[in-house]
Design a protein around this motif. Structure first.
Motif, PDB file in Angstrom:
ATOM      1  N   LEU A 142      43.399  12.379  34.960  1.00  0.00           N
ATOM      2  CA  LEU A 142      42.987  13.485  35.807  1.00  0.00           C
ATOM      3  C   LEU A 142      41.561  13.840  35.442  1.00  0.00           C
ATOM      4  N   PRO A 143      40.782  14.313  36.394  1.00  0.00           N
ATOM      5  CA  PRO A 143      39.367  14.584  36.114  1.00  0.00           C
ATOM      6  C   PRO A 143      39.176  15.670  35.073  1.00  0.00           C
ATOM      7  N   LYS A 144      38.217  15.455  34.198  1.00  0.00           N
ATOM      8  CA  LYS A 144      37.844  16.481  33.235  1.00  0.00           C
ATOM      9  C   LYS A 144      37.103  17.591  33.972  1.00  0.00           C
ATOM     10  N   LYS A 145      37.363  18.809  33.613  1.00  0.00           N
ATOM     11  CA  LYS A 145      36.676  19.936  34.249  1.00  0.00           C
ATOM     12  C   LYS A 145      36.634  21.101  33.288  1.00  0.00           C
ATOM     13  N   GLU A 146      35.820  22.071  33.617  1.00  0.00           N
ATOM     14  CA  GLU A 146      35.770  23.283  32.817  1.00  0.00           C
ATOM     15  C   GLU A 146      37.043  24.074  33.078  1.00  0.00           C
ATOM     16  N   GLU A 147      37.980  23.950  32.174  1.00  0.00           N
ATOM     17  CA  GLU A 147      39.276  24.567  32.385  1.00  0.00           C
ATOM     18  C   GLU A 147      39.279  26.015  31.932  1.00  0.00           C
ATOM     19  N   ILE A 148      40.026  26.824  32.650  1.00  0.00           N
ATOM     20  CA  ILE A 148      40.267  28.196  32.226  1.00  0.00           C
ATOM     21  C   ILE A 148      41.382  28.166  31.190  1.00  0.00           C
ATOM     22  N   LYS A 149      41.115  28.715  30.027  1.00  0.00           N
ATOM     23  CA  LYS A 149      42.106  28.733  28.956  1.00  0.00           C
ATOM     24  C   LYS A 149      42.620  30.137  28.653  1.00  0.00           C
ATOM     25  N   TRP A 150      41.729  31.143  28.770  1.00  0.00           N
ATOM     26  CA  TRP A 150      42.108  32.519  28.462  1.00  0.00           C
ATOM     27  C   TRP A 150      41.838  33.422  29.654  1.00  0.00           C
ATOM     28  N   LEU A 151      42.785  34.328  29.915  1.00  0.00           N
ATOM     29  CA  LEU A 151      42.593  35.411  30.871  1.00  0.00           C
ATOM     30  C   LEU A 151      42.583  36.724  30.089  1.00  0.00           C
ATOM     31  N   PHE A 152      41.492  37.484  30.212  1.00  0.00           N
ATOM     32  CA  PHE A 152      41.390  38.776  29.539  1.00  0.00           C
ATOM     33  C   PHE A 152      41.499  39.891  30.579  1.00  0.00           C
ATOM     34  N   PHE A 153      42.406  40.820  30.322  1.00  0.00           N
ATOM     35  CA  PHE A 153      42.647  41.929  31.240  1.00  0.00           C
ATOM     36  C   PHE A 153      42.157  43.243  30.644  1.00  0.00           C
ATOM     37  N   ASP A 154      41.611  44.090  31.502  1.00  0.00           N
ATOM     38  CA  ASP A 154      41.486  45.498  31.181  1.00  0.00           C
ATOM     39  C   ASP A 154      42.893  46.096  31.272  1.00  0.00           C
ATOM     40  N   VAL A 155      43.053  47.330  30.788  1.00  0.00           N
ATOM     41  CA  VAL A 155      44.365  47.969  30.843  1.00  0.00           C
ATOM     42  C   VAL A 155      44.428  49.005  31.966  1.00  0.00           C
ATOM     43  N   GLY A 156      43.628  50.076  31.842  1.00  0.00           N
ATOM     44  CA  GLY A 156      43.686  51.159  32.808  1.00  0.00           C
ATOM     45  C   GLY A 156      43.266  50.754  34.202  1.00  0.00           C
ATOM     46  N   SER A 157      44.099  51.066  35.184  1.00  0.00           N
ATOM     47  CA  SER A 157      43.869  50.747  36.604  1.00  0.00           C
ATOM     48  C   SER A 157      43.778  49.250  36.866  1.00  0.00           C
ATOM     49  N   THR A 158      44.191  48.464  35.884  1.00  0.00           N
ATOM     50  CA  THR A 158      44.292  47.017  36.055  1.00  0.00           C
ATOM     51  C   THR A 158      45.738  46.590  35.824  1.00  0.00           C
ATOM     52  N   LEU A 159      46.221  46.794  34.605  1.00  0.00           N
ATOM     53  CA  LEU A 159      47.643  46.573  34.325  1.00  0.00           C
ATOM     54  C   LEU A 159      48.451  47.849  34.522  1.00  0.00           C
ATOM     55  N   VAL A 160      47.808  48.974  34.224  1.00  0.00           N
ATOM     56  CA  VAL A 160      48.490  50.270  34.208  1.00  0.00           C
ATOM     57  C   VAL A 160      47.969  51.167  35.327  1.00  0.00           C
ATOM     58  N   ASP A 161      48.885  51.748  36.070  1.00  0.00           N
ATOM     59  CA  ASP A 161      48.557  52.693  37.136  1.00  0.00           C
ATOM     60  C   ASP A 161      48.281  54.064  36.506  1.00  0.00           C
ATOM     61  N   GLU A 162      47.043  54.543  36.640  1.00  0.00           N
ATOM     62  CA  GLU A 162      46.638  55.815  36.037  1.00  0.00           C
ATOM     63  C   GLU A 162      46.522  56.950  37.057  1.00  0.00           C
ATOM     64  N   SER A 163      46.988  56.725  38.261  1.00  0.00           N
ATOM     65  CA  SER A 163      46.768  57.709  39.328  1.00  0.00           C
ATOM     66  C   SER A 163      47.371  59.066  38.996  1.00  0.00           C
ATOM     67  N   LYS A 164      48.542  59.097  38.379  1.00  0.00           N
ATOM     68  CA  LYS A 164      49.177  60.367  38.035  1.00  0.00           C
ATOM     69  C   LYS A 164      48.423  61.090  36.920  1.00  0.00           C
ATOM     70  N   VAL A 165      47.794  60.336  36.026  1.00  0.00           N
ATOM     71  CA  VAL A 165      47.005  60.946  34.958  1.00  0.00           C
ATOM     72  C   VAL A 165      45.771  61.624  35.547  1.00  0.00           C
TER      73      VAL A 165
END
Length: 348
Positions: A142-165
């Motif tokens: 398979l062709p060599k390519k710049e592979e994505i290895k890590w995904l970095f997430f923010d927390v607030g309003s990305t993983l966590v819904d902060e609307s009530k706060v």
């Protein structure tokens, strides 16, 4: 625990399966079984008296309808799993095929084939088949390519819904200032649209103390857990976030800590976004180059701009108040924009 090993040769009689990594016109070819909602690499059991190459050709035809194709052996693989074959190591042969033409109808238990630009998220055998593809890549099939290895997430309003706060904070600013919640909220929204932190600006201009952040009102977005579960099968998952002490414990209580490999939080590190040092800490501890990492967040100023400066790929999740940001410069443009976490699965 499922263990996958690779060999150059074994005794032929040990080979029970053939699996065929397939492409057509440079796109992936995967199968969807009639009884499953997941995707798999074509393949199947070897029949009595059948040469393993003939097994591969037969299975490729039955499962994809391939009529004309090239097929090449890659290597031997084995799987050892406690719930299969009494935990015994079982062997198969891995092949690569380039398919040129297909029959119009399938004649097997496969419901349909899917021709994809990217690898699927929802694998039928997530602990096995991605490893087969990675081995094929290592061996040059398979062709060599710049592979994505890590995904970095923010927390607030990305993983966590902060609307009530934020709603709670605006109401308390209203109580302290003598204005209505509706007035305070409208006032704050105008600042957010000017790329300012609205709650902070409103409190400052009204001369009231910014109310305490009430984290007990935080909730996961409805798709957070499923998204992290699927992505963690393929990528390493990290967090880079401006958070108070105890980020790991909070994510544990929310039920998603098990999907996260690394947490870099400002309170523990003594440095906050948008300072590039917090991103450099994450890259150093993950042993990941910037070009192999993606930063996923809701804030253009805190997440997208500094990550881009380091050479990371970026995804802007337009959730929460960060979605009100007005892009004013090329440096603020993310590689990908999505409206929720589930949309990420269409790109990764």
């Amino acid at each position: 625990m499922v263990e996958v090993r690779f060999y150059d040769t074994v005794n032929d009689e040990l080979l029970k399966f053939a699996v065929i990594i397939s492409q057509s016109n440079g796109k992936w070819v995967f199968c969807k079984h009639k009884e499953r909602d997941t995707y798999e690499v074509p393949g199947g059991h070897r029949e009595d008296g059948e040469d393993i190459l003939e097994t591969a050709k037969r299975e490729l035809y039955e499962e994809t309808g391939a009529i004309t194709f090239d097929i090449t052996p890659i290597c031997i693989y084995s799987v050892t799993a406690p719930d299969n074959f009494d935990g015994m190591e079982t062997f198969g042969k891995l092949f690569f095929s380039d398919i040129y033409t297909f029959e119009k109808e399938l004649h097997s238990e496969i419901e349909k084939i899917a021709i994809m630009d990217e690898l699927p998220i929802n694998w039928t055998y997530p602990e096995i088949q991605p490893k087969l593809l990675e081995e094929a890549r290592k061996r040059g099939f398979l062709p060599k390519k710049e592979e994505i290895k890590w995904l970095f997430f923010d927390v607030g309003s990305t993983l966590v819904d902060e609307s009530k706060v934020y709603e709670d904070r605006m109401k308390r600013i209203a109580d302290l200032s003598g204005l209505t919640y509706e007035q305070i909220n409208k006032y704050a929204m105008s600042f957010y649209k000017e790329n300012k932190k609205g709650d902070l600006e409103v409190a400052r201009q009204l001369g009231v103390k910014l109310p305490k952040w009430e984290s007990q009102y935080e909730r996961l977005y409805t798709d957070t857990k499923d998204c992290l579960k699927k992505l963690s099968r393929i990528y390493k998952i990290g967090v880079i976030a401006n958070q108070s002490l105890g980020t790991s414990e909070r994510l544990e209580n929310l039920g998603v800590r098990k999907y996260i490999d690394l947490i870099i939080a400002s309170a523990e590190e003594g440095v906050s976004k948008p300072d590039r040092r917090i991103f450099e800490i994450a890259l150093e501890r993950s042993c990941c180059k910037p070009e192999n990492a993606v930063m996923i967040g809701d804030r253009i100023d805190n997440d997208i701009v500094p990550a881009k400066q380091l050479g990371m790929k970026t995804i802007w999740v337009k959730q929460g108040l960060g979605s009100l940001w007005n892009i004013t410069d090329e440096s603020e443009k993310a590689d990908i924009e999505v409206n929720n976490l589930s949309d990420i699965l269409n790109f990764l």
